[in-house]
Design an enzyme around this catalytic site. Structure first.
Site, PDB file in Angstrom:
ATOM      1  CG  PHE A 156     -23.086   8.152  45.561  1.00 54.07           C
ATOM      2  CD1 PHE A 156     -24.371   8.052  46.071  1.00 54.07           C
ATOM      3  CD2 PHE A 156     -22.215   7.094  45.755  1.00 54.07           C
ATOM      4  CE1 PHE A 156     -24.778   6.921  46.769  1.00 54.07           C
ATOM      5  CE2 PHE A 156     -22.605   5.952  46.440  1.00 54.07           C
ATOM      6  CZ  PHE A 156     -23.903   5.868  46.949  1.00 54.07           C
ATOM      7  CG  HIS A 157     -21.177  11.316  39.749  1.00 52.73           C
ATOM      8  ND1 HIS A 157     -20.583  10.617  38.710  1.00 52.73           N
ATOM      9  CD2 HIS A 157     -20.343  11.161  40.810  1.00 52.73           C
ATOM     10  CE1 HIS A 157     -19.460  10.067  39.124  1.00 52.73           C
ATOM     11  NE2 HIS A 157     -19.293  10.376  40.398  1.00 52.73           N
ATOM     12  N   PRO A 158     -25.189  13.668  41.579  1.00 53.36           N
ATOM     13  CG  PRO A 158     -26.149  14.281  43.631  1.00 53.36           C
ATOM     14  CD  PRO A 158     -25.120  13.363  43.022  1.00 53.36           C
ATOM     15  CG  ASP A 202     -26.577  10.270  39.865  1.00 53.59           C
ATOM     16  OD1 ASP A 202     -25.373  10.410  39.651  1.00 53.59           O
ATOM     17  OD2 ASP A 202     -27.025   9.602  40.810  1.00 53.59           O
ATOM     18  CG  HIS A 203     -22.620   9.931  35.539  1.00 58.32           C
ATOM     19  ND1 HIS A 203     -21.559  10.687  35.989  1.00 58.32           N
ATOM     20  CD2 HIS A 203     -22.945  10.438  34.324  1.00 58.32           C
ATOM     21  CE1 HIS A 203     -21.251  11.596  35.075  1.00 58.32           C
ATOM     22  NE2 HIS A 203     -22.086  11.477  34.069  1.00 58.32           N
TER      23      HIS A 203
END
Length: 539
Positions: A473-475, A298-299
């Site tokens: 919120f980039h899984p 994730d970021h």
């Protein structure tokens, strides 16, 4: 109950798949969503993410495991639980990533996933405000528009970034994002343009498409035929009553589009995964695929906060009754102003070190400040230049904790667990400070609130990064595409060693794209639907 195609998950990817697969009227398509319809008032209004994220009506409200890399903190981990999935609650930023991301995927042996292959897919789905050109499409389902509000402080930050070597560019999404520009958004005339609006609403009248909401998928049922394992059916129940189950059969394929958390969870519940992990929770192993649920990344966003003077930010407007009234009226009559804002409007891409081959840092600059998402805006005017490492090397996992689909999986991120990620975190905070000290911002007298001006050493900055770091919120990556022993799907997104079963969502990314992940997910679903239709014709 029998359909040609069963799509599990009506998020971004699921909506695209439902549209494309049901276009052929001979295909009978079922789309299953655990959440409810997308008719909640705040979904359409862009600033409504403030009321949809963390709301159990629209968000799964996951929590991560306590993370040593974040000084033992657990994070709220939002995932859309509504038609449209995360596209109904996200930041609406249209960001494809960079050419190098997709060329890297292809270099791993994933044929047809290079930049030159995926660019036409991005263009196909796009309805670009400025019309078609070499990099953009027109007439597609996914509307892409410019911002509808301006802030003096953001224009000045852009000038400051240019002083520090980040040149102004017209837009991102052309293959190399290096530079500073305003984000383009998935909006249409000031309203959120979710995957539901783009892909589902125009086709609701199709008689060969069935949409089930508030329906929980327990598992995919596998059947051995000759020497092969086939996805035969899915076991479902009402989301509110998981004890009464129903089997639904798939004549052609079962397609998991439940996202980087949901898709590996369903595979594991179906007996597909790491034998040791499945045995620990009493699941009978059907297919030994140790990569299921692994490679989660994730970021991580590092949110520096500064107070500013001599200008107006969203803090001032939101903390004033007159300000709130004026914003509401402007949106009501013109669909412009702060209520059309995503969390971030201005973006910048740069290298953390000159030795890097591509930009590996992205700033999301916000004309507002608050302690954490969901908290009230500060009483002072503030700006938040949040920076993230676009290519983290830390990896985590998603693992089920029981045989029951209602029990949330264990989400472990392991942020900042590699030396490289630690180095990038420190250098990115230092770079942010450099920009905030540039001449163009000095008339606003910026004062550092977080991490705090007294934190100067590298070790102190790293510890501060662990304190202020949070998900953007980039899984991705938990059902990664490839041919190595940790790959879950091949380059046509078919699950290894199982026929009639695919995963089509952000979980298939071998490595995360450089930027926000919604647009790449649309592309993945467009490409996945082409594979499915091609294979159906060949068979």
């Amino acid at each position: 109950m029998e359909y040609d195609y069963i799509i599990v998950g009506a998020g971004t990817a699921g909506c695209v798949l439902a549209n494309r697969l049901s276009k052929n009227r001979s295909n009978n398509v079922l789309l299953i969503e655990a959440g409810d319809k997308d008719d909640y008032f705040w979904i359409d209004i862009p600033v409504g993410y403030l009321f949809t994220v963390g709301n159990p009506k629209t968000d799964w409200c996951y929590k991560t495991e306590n993370d040593p890399g974040l000084n033992g903190r657990s994070l709220n981990y939002a995932r859309g639980k509504v038609l449209g999935g995360c596209s109904s609650i996200n930041a609406m930023i249209y960001m494809r990533g960079q050419k190098s991301d997709y060329d890297h995927w292809e270099s791993l042996g994933n044929k047809g996933w290079g930049w030159n292959d995926v660019l036409p897919i991005f263009k196909k789905s796009e309805d670009y405000q400025h019309g078609a050109d070499n990099f953009h499409g027109s007439g597609g389902e996914l509307r892409v528009e410019e911002r509808r509000v301006n802030w003096e402080i953001l224009d000045a930050w852009r000038d400051a970034a240019e002083e520090c070597g980040i040149n102004k560019i017209t837009e991102f999404n052309r293959g190399d994002n290096t530079g500073c520009a305003y984000f383009q958004m998935n909006q249409k005339r000031g309203r959120r343009w979710s995957a539901t609006k783009a892909y589902l609403q125009p086709i609701r009248s199709r008689k060969n498409l069935t949409i089930l909401t508030k329906t929980l998928v327990h598992r995919v049922n596998l059947e051995r035929k000759n020497s092969s394992l086939l996805a035969q059916s899915v076991t479902t129940s009402s989301f509110d009553n998981a004890t009464k189950t129903t089997k639904i059969y798939a004549r052609k394929e079962v397609i998991l589009a439940a996202g980087a958390i949901g898709s590996p969870q369903i595979l594991q519940l179906s007996g597909i995964g790491n034998p040791k992990n499945l045995a620990e929770v009493g699941i009978v192993l059907k297919v030994d695929l140790p990569g299921v649920g692994e490679n989660l990344h994730d970021h991580l966003q590092l949110r520096s906060i500064y107070s500013v003077e001599n200008t107006e930010t969203l803090n001032q407007k939101f903390n004033s009754l007159v300000g709130k009234l004026s914003m509401g009226l402007e949106y009501l009559f013109f669909k412009t102003g702060p209520l059309t804002m995503p969390p971030s409007q201005l973006g910048a891409f740069a290298k953390s070190h000159n030795s890097r081959p591509n930009s590996n840092l992205e700033w999301h600059v916000q004309p507002l400040s608050l302690d954490k998402f969901g908290s009230p805006l500060h009483k002072f005017d503030g700006i938040t230049p949040a920076v993230c490492n676009l290519q983290p090397t830390s990896r985590g996992s998603v693992r089920i904790t029981s045989p029951f689909p209602t029990d949330y999986p264990k989400i472990t991120l392991n942020y900042l667990s590699s030396n490289e990620d630690e180095y990038v975190a420190v250098s990115s905070l230092e770079f942010t400070r450099k920009i905030m000290k540039a001449k163009s911002l000095q008339r606003f007298n910026p004062k550092e609130i977080l991490p705090g001006p007294k934190i100067t050493s590298e070790s102190a900055l790293l510890d501060a990064a662990r304190d202020i770091g949070t998900t953007i919120f980039h899984p991705v990556g938990t059902c990664k595409m490839g041919q190595d022993n940790m790959a879950v799907v091949n380059d046509r997104l078919q699950v290894h060693r199982v026929k009639k079963l695919r995963v089509v969502d952000a979980s298939i990314m071998p490595r995360i794209t450089s930027g926000n992940t919604n647009a790449p997910t649309v592309m993945i679903a467009e490409k996945g639907s082409e594979f499915i239709l091609q294979d159906s014709t060949e068979n």
